[in-house]
Design an enzyme around this catalytic site. Structure first.
Site, mmCIF file in Angstrom:
data_model
loop_
_atom_site.group_PDB
_atom_site.id
_atom_site.type_symbol
_atom_site.label_atom_id
_atom_site.label_comp_id
_atom_site.label_asym_id
_atom_site.label_seq_id
_atom_site.Cartn_x
_atom_site.Cartn_y
_atom_site.Cartn_z
ATOM 1 N N ASP A 1 -73.139 13.826 7.817
ATOM 2 C CA ASP A 1 -72.872 14.363 6.476
ATOM 3 C C ASP A 1 -71.370 14.260 6.196
ATOM 4 O OD1 ASP A 1 -74.572 16.568 4.495
ATOM 5 O OD2 ASP A 1 -72.376 16.451 4.290
ATOM 6 N N ILE A 2 -71.024 13.876 4.980
ATOM 7 C CA ILE A 2 -69.615 13.680 4.605
ATOM 8 C C ILE A 2 -68.861 15.010 4.528
ATOM 9 C CG2 ILE A 2 -69.809 13.816 2.068
ATOM 10 C CD1 ILE A 2 -68.218 11.139 1.996
ATOM 11 N N ASN B 1 -83.588 21.003 1.595
ATOM 12 C CA ASN B 1 -83.390 21.679 0.312
ATOM 13 C C ASN B 1 -84.252 20.992 -0.750
ATOM 14 O OD1 ASN B 1 -81.438 23.365 1.465
ATOM 15 N ND2 ASN B 1 -79.804 21.875 1.101
ATOM 16 N N GLY C 1 -80.903 24.265 -3.529
ATOM 17 C CA GLY C 1 -79.584 23.706 -3.244
ATOM 18 C C GLY C 1 -79.568 22.193 -3.123
ATOM 19 N N HIS D 1 -84.253 14.459 2.299
ATOM 20 C CA HIS D 1 -83.436 14.378 3.519
ATOM 21 C C HIS D 1 -83.530 15.675 4.296
ATOM 22 C CE1 HIS D 1 -80.953 15.682 0.112
ATOM 23 N NE2 HIS D 1 -80.319 16.466 0.962
ATOM 24 N N LEU D 2 -83.409 15.514 5.588
ATOM 25 C CA LEU D 2 -83.422 16.630 6.516
ATOM 26 C C LEU D 2 -81.996 16.829 6.998
ATOM 27 C CD1 LEU D 2 -85.791 18.255 7.745
ATOM 28 C CD2 LEU D 2 -85.971 16.471 9.492
ATOM 29 N N HIS D 3 -81.476 18.056 6.849
ATOM 30 C CA HIS D 3 -80.179 18.386 7.436
ATOM 31 C C HIS D 3 -80.431 18.794 8.893
ATOM 32 C CE1 HIS D 3 -77.755 18.902 3.627
ATOM 33 N NE2 HIS D 3 -78.972 19.054 3.126
HETATM 34 P P1 AMP Z 1 -78.459 18.486 -0.477
HETATM 35 O O1 AMP Z 1 -77.425 19.367 -1.117
HETATM 36 O O2 AMP Z 1 -79.452 19.185 0.365
HETATM 37 O O3 AMP Z 1 -79.093 17.570 -1.516
HETATM 38 O O4 AMP Z 1 -77.664 17.585 0.551
HETATM 39 C C1 AMP Z 1 -76.909 16.485 0.178
HETATM 40 C C2 AMP Z 1 -75.895 16.281 1.270
HETATM 41 O O5 AMP Z 1 -75.370 14.974 1.150
HETATM 42 C C3 AMP Z 1 -74.704 17.242 1.228
HETATM 43 O O6 AMP Z 1 -74.641 17.990 2.441
HETATM 44 C C4 AMP Z 1 -73.506 16.311 1.061
HETATM 45 O O7 AMP Z 1 -72.366 16.747 1.778
HETATM 46 C C5 AMP Z 1 -74.041 15.001 1.595
HETATM 47 N N1 AMP Z 1 -73.395 13.798 1.087
HETATM 48 C C6 AMP Z 1 -73.041 13.524 -0.196
HETATM 49 N N2 AMP Z 1 -72.492 12.300 -0.265
HETATM 50 C C7 AMP Z 1 -72.491 11.780 0.992
HETATM 51 C C8 AMP Z 1 -72.061 10.549 1.562
HETATM 52 N N3 AMP Z 1 -71.501 9.573 0.828
HETATM 53 N N4 AMP Z 1 -72.218 10.372 2.899
HETATM 54 C C9 AMP Z 1 -72.759 11.347 3.655
HETATM 55 N N5 AMP Z 1 -73.212 12.522 3.177
HETATM 56 C C10 AMP Z 1 -73.069 12.742 1.856
#
Ligand code: AMP
Length: 113
Positions: free
Chosen positions: A29-30, A86, A92, A99-101
């Protein structure tokens, strides 16, 4: 219009990819919320878990098992980890590609905020 994560799958946007097979991709995650914060995503464009169908059952199982495998391979399975998905505004969700965190590497509080 392809989502951000579809662009990562297509290598149009760079990402720190740590696992890939024919069905899923895992990358860091970024904006990490823990020492290990990895996103595990299906290559199939499903907006969110509420949009998945019965035909996606095996894929979702593979997503979960891949997350556990990535945690083991990266050395933080034994101390514990959390999987979060989420869904929608109150959940959120910010990127409309399921996607799975995978979070680990520190104790995580419960309940979440
Ligand atoms: P969600 O809020 O559950 O939709 O998660 C989206 C996630 O994507 C967040 O934790 C962001 O930090 C992550 N994210 C957004 N852009 C990027 C990227 N370019 N590379 C990696 N993770 C990202």
């Amino acid at each position: 219009m392809p989502t951000l994560f579809e662009k990562i799958i297509a290598r149009e946007i760079p990402a720190n990819i740590i696992y890939e097979d024919d069905r899923v991709l895992a990358f860091r995650d970024i904006s990490p919320q823990a020492p290990h914060h990895i996103l595990v995503i299906p290559k199939k464009a499903i907006a969110r878990i509420a949009e998945a169908g019965e035909e996606d059952e095996a894929l979702i199982g593979h997503l979960l098992l891949t997350a556990a495998k990535v945690a083991k391979e990266n050395g933080f399975a034994e101390t514990g980890f959390r999987l979060v998905m989420n869904n929608g505004g109150d959940g959120g969700e910010t990127v409309p590609h399921m996607h799975l965190h995978l979070l680990g590497g520190r104790p995580l509080a419960w309940p979440p905020g």
